[in-house]
Design an enzyme around this catalytic site. Sequence first.
Site, short mmCIF file in Angstrom:
data_model
loop_
_atom_site.label_atom_id
_atom_site.label_comp_id
_atom_site.label_asym_id
_atom_site.label_seq_id
_atom_site.Cartn_x
_atom_site.Cartn_y
_atom_site.Cartn_z
N HIS A 96 0.47 -1.04 0.28
CA HIS A 96 0.01 -0.15 0.16
C HIS A 96 1.15 0.84 0.20
O HIS A 96 0.51 2.12 -1.09
CB HIS A 96 -1.49 -0.08 1.04
CG HIS A 96 -2.12 1.02 1.18
ND1 HIS A 96 -1.31 2.56 2.26
CD2 HIS A 96 -3.32 1.51 0.33
CE1 HIS A 96 -2.85 2.83 1.35
NE2 HIS A 96 -3.48 2.06 1.23
N CYS A 97 2.32 1.68 0.93
CA CYS A 97 2.93 2.71 0.86
C CYS A 97 3.26 3.27 -0.60
O CYS A 97 3.84 3.93 -0.65
CB CYS A 97 4.22 2.37 1.86
SG CYS A 97 3.60 1.93 3.50
#
Length: 556
Positions: free
Chosen positions: A350-351
């Site tokens: 996600h990052c």
Amino acid sequence: MKKLLQAKALILALGLFQLPAIAQTQMQADRTNGQFATEEMQRAFQETNPPAGPVRAIAEYERSAAVLVRYPFGIPMELIKELAKNDKVITIVASESQKNTVITQYTQSGVNLSNCDFIIAKTDSYWTRDYTGWFAMYDTNKVGLVDFIYNRPRPNDDEFPKYEAQYLGIEMFGMKLKQTGGNYMTDGYGSAVQSHIAYTENSSLSQAQVNQKMKDYLGITHHDVVQDPNGEYINHVDCWGKYLAPNKILIRKVPDNHPQHQALEDMAAYFAAQTCAWGTKYEVYRALATNEQPYTNSLILNNRVFVPVNGPASVDNDALNVYKTAMPGYEIIGVKGASGTPWLGTDALHCRTHEVADKGYLYIKHYPILGEQAGPDYKIEADVVSCANATISPVQCYYRINGSGSFKAADMTMESTGHYTYSFTGLNKNDKVEYYISAADNSGRKETYPFIGEPDPFKFTCMNETNTCTVTGAAKALRAWFNAGRSELAVSVSLNIAGTYRIKLYNTAGEEVAAMTKELVAGTSVFSMDVYSQAPGTYVLVVEGNGIRETMKILK
């Protein structure tokens, strides 16, 4: 059919599980280098006027037009290949030379180039989640990008949103707050969750001033800022929690002897006690991380969910099964990190990715009928907006009774521009109704609500009981709740007479501050009332007509 309704778990074999501890430490140091935005970056930031209202932050689980990644990559090539199968991948490169290099790599790896595009701009890191803009609807039917001061001393990253907005051809709005995308999630109904750094990194502003900016630029009127339960260096919400739908949230779980165990259990209990925008308590799901696996750090991209996995396989499969249970109909894809840039407990998939909203979004807003409700009839309402300014048609309610056969389509009635209704009639006591809403426009877009449609529809049970008394405060007959942002009041009312009713809101001085007229059914009707301009305080809601008067006290 059963296979179509089940999410498919796909594990991509992508390199090694972990780097040596010294390499992981270096990655953490790179991500936190300098820790905060420089004074020069803060001085250079140009704040703009907020978007014209109404403003609504767009959730990750809504429609996306693309996903943003950056070269040199922090994600494995096999993930990019999988992303590009169904969705557009926009790769950030620093030059034409880098672009050509990436095209060569994509070609050699079998990436679908027809779904690939590029933005040429200098950046400092591959954490696109943290520094790219946040999407919001504004001025009724426009999609814009909200920029902020990136909370790391990376000036090229901080400058990137202007290139993003130019590429997309949308307006960019500058919100002068220090922020980071890994510490932000929204439900699409005016609520956002962030860890405490949303306040502490903006220490020159009061909490009220931070909240006001979030409201002005993103429409966030319920800014849920919590103490980070992980207590790690990063303090990002995506390291421990994730909205999966307006009524569902995933919270990290660790073994009982883990130092973060109690804080995470308290966080799960906190959300379980909260009322979501649909008027029910949140469904809280837990994914057990036995060894710091970052299972909440996933990407929802339309009907697919990409979950970082590190092993062991049995623990990964348990986590993927949690997603499949929570998100029926979605394709759940487990992804291992690359050997040089593995997934960490505080830095994963996600990052290093960021969804891109559809600027021509066909948006459906609806407050559903859920649970056991009085009948015999049931009326639902929906607002449908085309951000492409396209002609909307048809708008339909798909439903089935008692799980029998396929879903049937019924046209909804347009009562006013963009506002549609449908009434369920002829139901019997204990009938179980499943339904979802579908809309299309002449731009070729088609949406369903809930997003996944048939695999996870709204459900209610017909009790065929109506309240015939007119006594004030009959909770069985009248129920109301605010959306997370408290800008709208959702009302569910059960009546024994169909007809025209007046819905009014009074303040404590007895003054009428809002009113509307509705055609309601003999049974349960659910609709919403705009209370955005009303100040916090106590109000009395009144529904009256046809010899019936129902009232209840509400607190905004």
